[in-house]
Design an enzyme around this catalytic site. Structure first.
Site, short mmCIF file in Angstrom:
data_model
loop_
_atom_site.label_atom_id
_atom_site.label_comp_id
_atom_site.label_asym_id
_atom_site.label_seq_id
_atom_site.Cartn_x
_atom_site.Cartn_y
_atom_site.Cartn_z
N ASP A 163 0.82 -1.21 0.00
CA ASP A 163 0.00 0.00 0.00
C ASP A 163 0.86 1.27 0.00
O ASP A 163 1.86 1.35 0.73
CB ASP A 163 -0.88 -0.01 1.26
CG ASP A 163 -1.81 1.17 1.33
OD1 ASP A 163 -2.59 1.35 0.38
OD2 ASP A 163 -1.76 1.92 2.32
N GLU B 242 1.08 -0.62 -5.25
CA GLU B 242 0.00 0.37 -5.36
C GLU B 242 0.64 1.74 -5.43
O GLU B 242 0.84 2.40 -4.42
CB GLU B 242 -0.98 0.30 -4.19
CG GLU B 242 -2.23 1.14 -4.42
CD GLU B 242 -2.37 2.38 -3.52
OE1 GLU B 242 -3.23 3.23 -3.82
OE2 GLU B 242 -1.62 2.52 -2.54
#
Ligand code: GLC
Ligand code: GLC
Length: 668
Positions: free
Chosen positions: A308, A350
């Protein structure tokens, strides 16, 4: 100067920098042997299991050492951390279950398993989809029916009370949010998914913890060791200096990137929400602590970790603190450590940033797979403009990836849409990037005359004019408007738009990823504002609760042979997925654009080994005529069959693409 065997430290370290590194790496490993042996003894690990680890340790040690040395070599306690890191890796391998070890073995021998056309993904929030992990297990049949072989569960670990940024404010990486179940439930689910041939993807939220994570609590209690886990400042002096070059990610939450903490009477770096404290990776203790959390998550049975917010993990004064070289080194170090201790595990990046930066995270030795935000944004761009020039321009030099890596192609996810295309790509096709983003924002919020979209703004920055878009795929593609206006014609167009876009993500090369709910054309959920923990974040509009009654309707409609919109969307998508999985030309990433001389039509050839498939897609509501001869030369055939409609095309004459039609053409 020759350093002949990896453990032979007899050679003197003179000569090139590389040789010096090798010498230092080898000597360090030699010095670590005793503590490693003691670890194996303490954990009572079988000799052949130890051997497998040590072979991989030898293989990856030098590059790993070099990365860690670069990041942390100047620390007074470097060797201590190095030792802790190696022990952590050994413990993770020792704790790995025999089933996972067997899978590791297969994946080492088949390192590009994820590039198969049979891999098709779905993402969901456990609570919104099935309430909890136990009930999710009962829906494995549903995933199989839809054709999914990859399941991304949105963050499900323990979170702070109240707003938790959709699970991204984690207070404990080792316990599951009690509302969703337990770690044992997670393990059970992972096992059952594996048996069903579905890989499990979970997030590794490693840029920040929640303010109520144990480390943050220790920091708040005044423990300096833990304050050093974060970026904490007594006054505005340093924050103000950083702020000069930082972007604002959530400008409607708070201006700037720092949050005042009343208890500590200090400023904390919080790139996202105030309660998400950025971790300080310049501290090797943080790296090692997060490595332990990573391995814990991996060993529950996870196949792919979604890293993330990768862009933000390293900060340096005077820079934008995004996409810094050290961010890559950190991920590469994690990658090497996983290759040693959890070798079947993949990383997915990401990075929702400029396309030049997105691609830098992708590599066999960094993140093997990555979201493709540029394709996502440009598919919506093409839908709004009915033109494919910018999309084709971007694809022409951005789609190709190194071997053993893959794009993850998606249309919607749990986040907003940002128009992250490259301004130079836009300029090359005569488009002004700034104006175009304004247009797209107006279009997708339904403010542009004639727009079919029903999105809403996310994080509008009044100062810069920047804005992103929230909304479900169906609402952005026109279904919400069509249903409001009760127009059969508009419904038809909306459904075609959705299938057009799905037809592209399923065929362009890479792993297609649905955001579940798309398969039913679920509309925006305006009720999120009723929940105070969600009301301030419009991304909740496109995170609706699964409507299981659609599935009952589907059965009724199949029985009665009449279709509702929902059933039609589901069945068409299900069919496209099954088709993809049957077409070997769709494996891998190799894709060549074909210029048909029509600005509304995207055309490309997919090839894998001896297989070929031509994809033609009309991004416009008016039908387009295509010269057959162009296909003949491209596909080297006289007759083609469209795998989607079953229609046969002769290249000796022009043929027509219907409104928003997509064809997958095979030679026949
Ligand atoms: C990622 C997530 C997003 C979250 C942010 C902070 O971008 O996708 O949902 O808000 O990280 O964790
Ligand atoms: C991500 C991106 C940002 C995105 C946000 C989540 O990391 O950088 O563009 O919108 O976090 O909303």
């Amino acid at each position: 100067m020759i350093v002949s065997n990896p453990n032979g430290v007899n050679s003197r370290a003179r000569g090139s920098a590389a040789e010096t590194y090798q010498f230092e790496a080898d000597l360090s490993l030699k010095r670590l042997r005793d503590v490693l042996d003691a670890t194996w003894q303490r954990l009572d690990v079988e000799p052949d299991v130890v051997h497998e680890f040590e072979v991989r340790l030898d293989q990856h040690w030098r590059p790993l050492f070099r990365l860690l040395m670069h990041l942390y070599g100047s620390r007074y306690d470097f060797f201590y951390h190095l030792q802790q890191i190696v022990i952590t890796a050994a413990e993770a391998w020792a704790a790995r279950s025999p089933i996972l070890r067997a899978q590791d073995y297969h994946r080492i021998n088949e390192p590009d398993w994820f590039t198969s056309q049979k891999v098709v993904g779905g993402a969901l929030y456990v609570d919104l989809f099935s309430e909890n992990l136990g009930k999710l297990r009962q829906h494995i049949g549903y995933f199989k029916e839809l054709g999914l072989t990859y399941l991304h569960l949105m963050p499900l670990f323990a979170v702070r009370p109240g707003d938790n940024d959709g699970g991204y404010a984690i207070s404990n990486y080792r316990s599951v949010d009690p509302r969703l179940g337990t770690v044992e439930d997670l393990r059970l689910l992972a096992d059952e998914l594996r048996e069903a041939g579905i890989v499990l993807v979970l997030d590794f939220v490693f840029n920040h913890t929640s303010e109520d994570h144990e480390w943050a609590l220790q920091a708040q209690a005044g423990d300096v060791e833990y304050q050093n886990f974060y970026y904490i400042f007594p006054d505005r002096e340093i924050p103000d200096q950083y702020e000069r070059t930082l972007r604002e990610i959530f400008p409607t939450v708070r201006r700037g990137n720092f949050t005042w903490h009343d208890g500590m009477q200090q400023w904390v770096w919080t790139t996202f929400n105030n309660f998400q404290w950025d971790l300080n990776y310049s501290n090797p203790a943080v790296f090692r602590a997060m490595l332990e959390e990573l391995f814990f998550i991996a060993n529950t049975g996870v196949d792919i970790l979604r890293l993330d917010a990768v862009a933000f993990i390293w900060k340096q004064m005077g820079t934008g603190c995004e996409n810094l070289p050290e961010a890559h080194m950190l991920i590469q170090a994690f990658n090497r450590l996983c290759s040693i201790a959890t070798p079947g595990l993949l990383f997915k990046s990401e990075a929702i940033v400029h396309p030049d930066d997105v691609v830098k995270y992708i590599g066999e030795r960094e993140c093997q797979i990555s979201y493709n935000p540029t394709l996502m944004a440009l598919l919506w761009e093409s839908l709004a403009t009915r033109r494919v020039s910018l999309l084709a321009q971007s694809l022409s030099h951005r789609h190709q990836l190194p071997p053993r890596t893959a794009w993850v192609n998606y249309l919607r996810c749990h986040d907003d849409i940002g128009w992250t295309f490259d301004d130079a790509d836009a300029a090359a096709v005569g488009i002004n990037g700034y104006d175009h983003r304004n247009f797209l924002n107006r279009f997708y919020t339904g403010q542009f005359e004639g727009s079919f979209a029903r999105g809403v703004p996310f994080q509008e920055n009044v100062q810069t004019g920047d804005m992103r878009i929230s909304g479900t795929m169906a609402s952005l593609a026109g279904l919400e408007q069509a249903i409001e206006e009760d127009s059969e014609e508009l419904k038809e167009l909306a459904i075609r738009r959705m299938l057009l876009l799905q037809g592209i993500t399923l065929s362009i090369g890479g792993i297609p990823l649905l955001y579940l709910g798309e398969e039913w054309g679920m509309l925006n959920d305006y009720d999120f504002v009723k929940d105070p923990a969600k009301a301030g974040d419009t991304r909740w509009i496109h995170r609706p609760k699964m409507q299981w009654h659609y599935l009952d309707e589907l059965d009724d409609h199949i029985a009665s042979d009449s279709q509702s919109i929902r059933s039609r969307i589901f069945l068409s998508l299900q069919r496209l997925i099954a088709l993809r999985e049957s077409l070997p030309a769709l494996a891998g990433q190799q894709m060549q654009l074909v210029d048909l001389g029509n600005s509304h039509v995207l055309c490309f050839v997919r090839m894998h080994e001896a297989h070929r498939l031509i994809v033609i897609a009309n991004f416009c509501e008016s039908p387009q005529t295509i010269a057959g001869n162009l296909l003949r030369t491209t596909g080297l055939g006289r007759f083609f069959e469209d795998a989607i409609s079953g229609e046969t095309i002769s290249t000796s004459e022009p043929f027509e693409l219907d409104s928003y039609q997509i064809m997958w053409l095979e030679r026949c």
